[in-house]
Design a protein around this motif. Structure first.
Motif, mmCIF file in Angstrom:
data_model
loop_
_atom_site.group_PDB
_atom_site.id
_atom_site.type_symbol
_atom_site.label_atom_id
_atom_site.label_comp_id
_atom_site.label_asym_id
_atom_site.label_seq_id
_atom_site.Cartn_x
_atom_site.Cartn_y
_atom_site.Cartn_z
ATOM 1 N N PRO A 197 73.384 62.731 25.970
ATOM 2 C CA PRO A 197 73.478 62.229 27.273
ATOM 3 C C PRO A 197 72.507 63.065 28.459
ATOM 4 C CG PRO A 197 75.114 63.724 27.000
ATOM 5 C CD PRO A 197 74.385 63.586 25.574
ATOM 6 N N VAL A 198 72.241 62.245 29.497
ATOM 7 C CA VAL A 198 70.970 62.800 30.213
ATOM 8 C C VAL A 198 71.263 62.765 31.687
ATOM 9 C CG1 VAL A 198 69.020 62.595 28.541
ATOM 10 C CG2 VAL A 198 69.851 60.809 30.044
ATOM 11 N N ILE A 199 70.562 63.727 32.334
ATOM 12 C CA ILE A 199 70.830 63.774 33.839
ATOM 13 C C ILE A 199 69.441 62.975 34.428
ATOM 14 C CG2 ILE A 199 70.744 65.194 36.149
ATOM 15 C CD1 ILE A 199 73.453 65.535 34.326
ATOM 16 N N ARG A 200 69.760 62.138 35.143
ATOM 17 C CA ARG A 200 68.489 61.291 35.698
ATOM 18 C C ARG A 200 68.198 61.772 37.230
ATOM 19 N NH1 ARG A 200 71.871 58.296 32.811
ATOM 20 N NH2 ARG A 200 71.465 56.154 32.035
ATOM 21 N N GLY A 201 66.953 62.168 37.362
ATOM 22 C CA GLY A 201 66.655 62.578 38.803
ATOM 23 C C GLY A 201 65.228 62.684 39.017
ATOM 24 N N GLN A 202 64.909 63.243 40.374
ATOM 25 C CA GLN A 202 63.517 63.389 40.623
ATOM 26 C C GLN A 202 63.235 65.028 40.585
ATOM 27 O OE1 GLN A 202 62.776 61.682 44.660
ATOM 28 N NE2 GLN A 202 60.525 62.223 44.461
ATOM 29 N N LYS A 203 61.970 65.269 40.062
ATOM 30 C CA LYS A 203 61.484 66.903 40.201
ATOM 31 C C LYS A 203 61.138 67.177 41.594
ATOM 32 C CE LYS A 203 61.062 67.754 35.687
ATOM 33 N NZ LYS A 203 61.819 69.180 35.273
ATOM 34 N N THR A 204 61.086 68.473 41.970
ATOM 35 C CA THR A 204 60.841 68.656 43.154
ATOM 36 C C THR A 204 59.155 68.761 43.193
ATOM 37 O OG1 THR A 204 60.698 71.038 42.497
ATOM 38 C CG2 THR A 204 62.824 70.322 43.183
ATOM 39 N N GLU A 205 58.802 69.053 44.443
ATOM 40 C CA GLU A 205 57.227 69.094 44.466
ATOM 41 C C GLU A 205 56.562 70.050 43.648
ATOM 42 O OE1 GLU A 205 54.898 67.490 46.782
ATOM 43 O OE2 GLU A 205 56.656 66.018 46.664
ATOM 44 N N LYS A 206 57.421 71.065 43.748
ATOM 45 C CA LYS A 206 56.908 72.173 42.836
ATOM 46 C C LYS A 206 56.852 71.985 41.281
ATOM 47 C CE LYS A 206 57.837 76.832 40.878
ATOM 48 N NZ LYS A 206 58.520 78.249 40.937
ATOM 49 N N GLU A 207 57.637 71.082 40.868
ATOM 50 C CA GLU A 207 57.867 70.724 39.442
ATOM 51 C C GLU A 207 57.114 69.363 38.995
ATOM 52 O OE1 GLU A 207 58.757 72.950 36.994
ATOM 53 O OE2 GLU A 207 59.557 74.420 38.291
ATOM 54 N N LYS A 208 56.585 68.680 40.030
ATOM 55 C CA LYS A 208 56.239 67.420 39.627
ATOM 56 C C LYS A 208 54.847 67.473 38.940
ATOM 57 C CE LYS A 208 53.677 66.215 43.960
ATOM 58 N NZ LYS A 208 53.575 65.423 44.974
ATOM 59 N N ASN A 443 65.105 83.819 37.008
ATOM 60 C CA ASN A 443 64.391 83.364 35.906
ATOM 61 C C ASN A 443 64.810 81.764 35.523
ATOM 62 O OD1 ASN A 443 62.457 82.962 34.087
ATOM 63 N ND2 ASN A 443 63.748 83.973 32.210
ATOM 64 N N VAL A 444 65.314 81.027 36.640
ATOM 65 C CA VAL A 444 65.772 79.696 36.478
ATOM 66 C C VAL A 444 64.809 78.599 37.383
ATOM 67 C CG1 VAL A 444 67.622 78.412 37.632
ATOM 68 C CG2 VAL A 444 68.241 80.349 36.163
ATOM 69 N N THR A 445 64.799 77.441 36.809
ATOM 70 C CA THR A 445 63.817 76.631 37.549
ATOM 71 C C THR A 445 64.870 75.251 37.964
ATOM 72 O OG1 THR A 445 63.148 75.590 35.263
ATOM 73 C CG2 THR A 445 61.686 77.109 36.319
ATOM 74 N N SER A 446 64.299 74.547 38.807
ATOM 75 C CA SER A 446 64.915 73.496 39.217
ATOM 76 C C SER A 446 64.641 72.519 38.129
ATOM 77 C CB SER A 446 64.394 72.839 40.454
ATOM 78 O OG SER A 446 63.022 72.542 40.471
ATOM 79 N N ARG A 447 65.780 71.857 37.803
ATOM 80 C CA ARG A 447 65.378 70.669 36.454
ATOM 81 C C ARG A 447 65.301 69.449 37.145
ATOM 82 N NH1 ARG A 447 62.944 73.145 34.162
ATOM 83 N NH2 ARG A 447 63.044 71.303 32.868
ATOM 84 N N CYS A 448 65.921 68.985 38.144
ATOM 85 C CA CYS A 448 66.135 67.797 39.068
ATOM 86 C C CYS A 448 66.901 67.693 40.236
ATOM 87 C CB CYS A 448 65.983 66.498 38.166
ATOM 88 S SG CYS A 448 67.841 66.192 37.659
ATOM 89 N N ILE A 449 66.329 66.881 40.987
ATOM 90 C CA ILE A 449 67.303 66.479 42.154
ATOM 91 C C ILE A 449 68.036 65.230 41.478
ATOM 92 C CG2 ILE A 449 67.403 65.719 44.715
ATOM 93 C CD1 ILE A 449 64.337 66.939 44.786
ATOM 94 N N PRO A 450 69.190 65.254 41.236
ATOM 95 C CA PRO A 450 69.722 63.897 40.525
ATOM 96 C C PRO A 450 70.095 62.816 41.474
ATOM 97 C CG PRO A 450 71.579 65.747 41.119
ATOM 98 C CD PRO A 450 70.382 66.440 41.488
ATOM 99 N N PHE A 451 69.841 61.539 41.147
ATOM 100 C CA PHE A 451 70.158 60.375 41.606
ATOM 101 C C PHE A 451 71.543 60.344 42.271
ATOM 102 C CE2 PHE A 451 66.696 58.279 38.654
ATOM 103 C CZ PHE A 451 65.710 58.696 39.655
ATOM 104 N N GLU A 452 72.552 60.698 41.258
ATOM 105 C CA GLU A 452 73.729 60.935 41.775
ATOM 106 C C GLU A 452 74.078 62.165 42.624
ATOM 107 O OE1 GLU A 452 77.037 60.131 39.038
ATOM 108 O OE2 GLU A 452 75.606 58.633 38.203
#
Ligand SMILES: [Zn+2]
Length: 477
Positions: A197-208, A443-452
């Motif tokens: 199973p995966v989380i679908r989303g968008q990367k932040t500006e920093k992580e794109k 020591n944690v990063t943003s993984r994504c801004i989920p579509f949901e």
């Protein structure tokens, strides 16, 4: 059973040391071997066969969506790489250079492709003149080189295999549609074929991605609670087109810049499969991408009729990827080895079974043993493989849900990452400083801004300012 124990005892328990467990599985399941070339690995036949099935499933999905395969050169002249500023800055630290051709020093050095946006741009510039030449929807299966410092099988190596799709479109909207379409192709592939199973989303500006307007990602959660970015899809807008001068004459007879995308999935996906589904006996491979789906193991194979019965059963299973292990090793050894390799179903047939017209089917994922009339084996195996595929997905989904936490404020955020491991959903104001602070402190990063999206609270967990987005945070591979 002594040798059975010996084989299994050689893998570290995943609860004791997950990193070592992972390496042990990669080696003991015969997927890879370390090579004498620093930073590189050998993908052995058992590992490559998994990659071939990944390619097969993914390539079929690509072609259904209108993608064609092509192949571009592996060298990029320095002047070409430097045309897009953000892109070259993003990749420069990990690029390998070719400075000599034979004995002659090159007047311009070439890099070995770390990714091929610049090459596709150079190619598209010559191909695209009119709106009639659009869209261009190409993909290539190849290897790329990134000068990594440490090697971990499938997860990090200087050369790795992947596919990279590159498209050119008339409008931003069309490019956006393709970017999201390919993300959905990846998500569907992971969930239906890899049982992840995966989380679908968008990367932040920093992580794109370097040079992208927007990067979309599918993120998966490994057994140890760490995240793995499993595939990405980028919308470049007309940034690359402007840098490379890729224009087309529109229906309005005016020149327009094209809008581009790229999207990729690598051999890391094999790492994801290992870390989502594996257990203390080794690999557990989802049936759809298992190079061997069923192994038939004769017990007391010297007894009359047993070996022939095993061959007959294997023959009746020709609709599946089936193998008979008729080697002279003990059944215990064979069980342990095929468990290590993650073969979804094993069929055991011995003299007593044969007399009764029966055999025993054993599921790799649950170890459940099922008695089955020999005549019913093909039907039963087909049902079992479907069931295993479904159950593996459901178990991975339950794990993902059980390891996804909610933090309403900074204290809860800190608490979540102190004790437990997994994804933490929390609100964010959208500013880079808060994202940097989270990285520094936890020591944690943003993984994504989920579509949901969900509205967990009204304020950013870091600064307390009004929140804009709910973000998945995690520690990643
Ligand atoms: Zn903030």
């Amino acid at each position: 059973m002594a040798d059975n124990k010996k084989l299994v005892s050689e893998i570290t328990s995943m609860d004791e040391d997950f990193t070592q467990w992972y390496t042990d599985v990669c080696i003991k399941a015969d997927l890879v071997s370390y090579s004498n070339i620093k930073g590189c690995m050998v993908i052995k036949p058992a590992g490559y066969a998994i990659w071939e099935l990944i390619q097969k499933h993914l390539d079929a999905r690509f072609k259904e969506s209108g993608v064609q395969n092509a192949y571009l050169p592996m060298f990029i002249p320095e002047s070409l790489l430097q045309k897009e500023k953000d892109h070259v800055e993003g990749f420069a630290p990990e690029v390998a250079w070719v400075t000599h051709g034979g004995l002659e020093e090159l007047t311009e050095r070439y890099c070995v492709r770390p990714t091929s946006e610049t090459l596709f741009c150079d190619y598209y510039k010559g191909e695209i003149h009119s709106y009639k030449d659009l869209p261009q929807v190409l993909n290539q299966w190849c290897s790329v080189v990134r000068w990594e410092k440490e090697t971990r099988p499938f997860l990090r190596s200087r050369e790795f295999l992947w596919q990279e799709g590159h498209t050119a479109h008339a409008t931003f909207e069309e490019a956006e549609e393709r970017t999201q379409q390919m993300l959905e192709v990846y998500a569907d592939f992971f969930e239906n074929d890899m049982a992840i199973p995966v989380i679908r989303g968008q990367k932040t500006e920093k992580e794109k991605f370097a040079g992208a307007e927007a990067t979309y990602t599918v993120e998966a959660l490994m057994h140890d609670g760490r995240a793995l970015q499993s595939a990405t899809s980028h919308n470049f807008g007309d940034g690359f087109a402007k840098a490379f001068g890729i224009q087309y004459a529109g229906k309005d007879n005016q020149l327009h810049y094209v809008n581009q995308t790229s999207w990729g999935l690598t051999t890391r996906s094999i790492g994801a499969m290992i870390m989502v589904h594996g257990d203390n006996s080794g690999l557990v491979v989802p049936p759809k991408i298992a190079p061997v789906q069923v192994v038939v193991i004769p017990i007391q194979q010297k007894k009359e009729g047993v070996l022939d019965a095993a061959y007959d059963i294997a023959k009746s299973l020709s609709a599946f990827r089936v193998k008979t292990d008729d080697s002279d090793r003990t059944p215990g050894f064979k069980f342990a080895e095929h468990e290590m390799r993650g073969i979804p179903v094993r069929v055991e047939i011995g003299p007593k079974d044969l007399e009764a017209g029966k055999c025993v089917l054993v599921r790799r994922d649950t170890r459940e043993k099922i008695e089955c009339a020999i005549a019913d084996v093909p039907t039963k195996v087909g049902e079992l493989l479907d069931q295993i595929q479904k159950d593996m997905f459901e178990r991975a989904k339950a794990h993902l849900e059980a390891h996804t936490f909610v933090a309403h404020n900074k204290d809860e955020f800190a608490e979540a990452f102190k004790e437990t491991k997994g994804f933490v959903k929390a609100m964010w104001c959208g500013c880079r400083e808060c994202e940097d602070k989270i990285k520094e402190e936890f020591n944690v990063t943003s993984r994504c801004i989920p579509f949901e999206q969900e509205n967990i609270s009204d304020t950013c967990v870091v600064c307390g300012q009004p929140a804009k987005k709910m973000v998945y945070w995690g520690r990643a591979y």
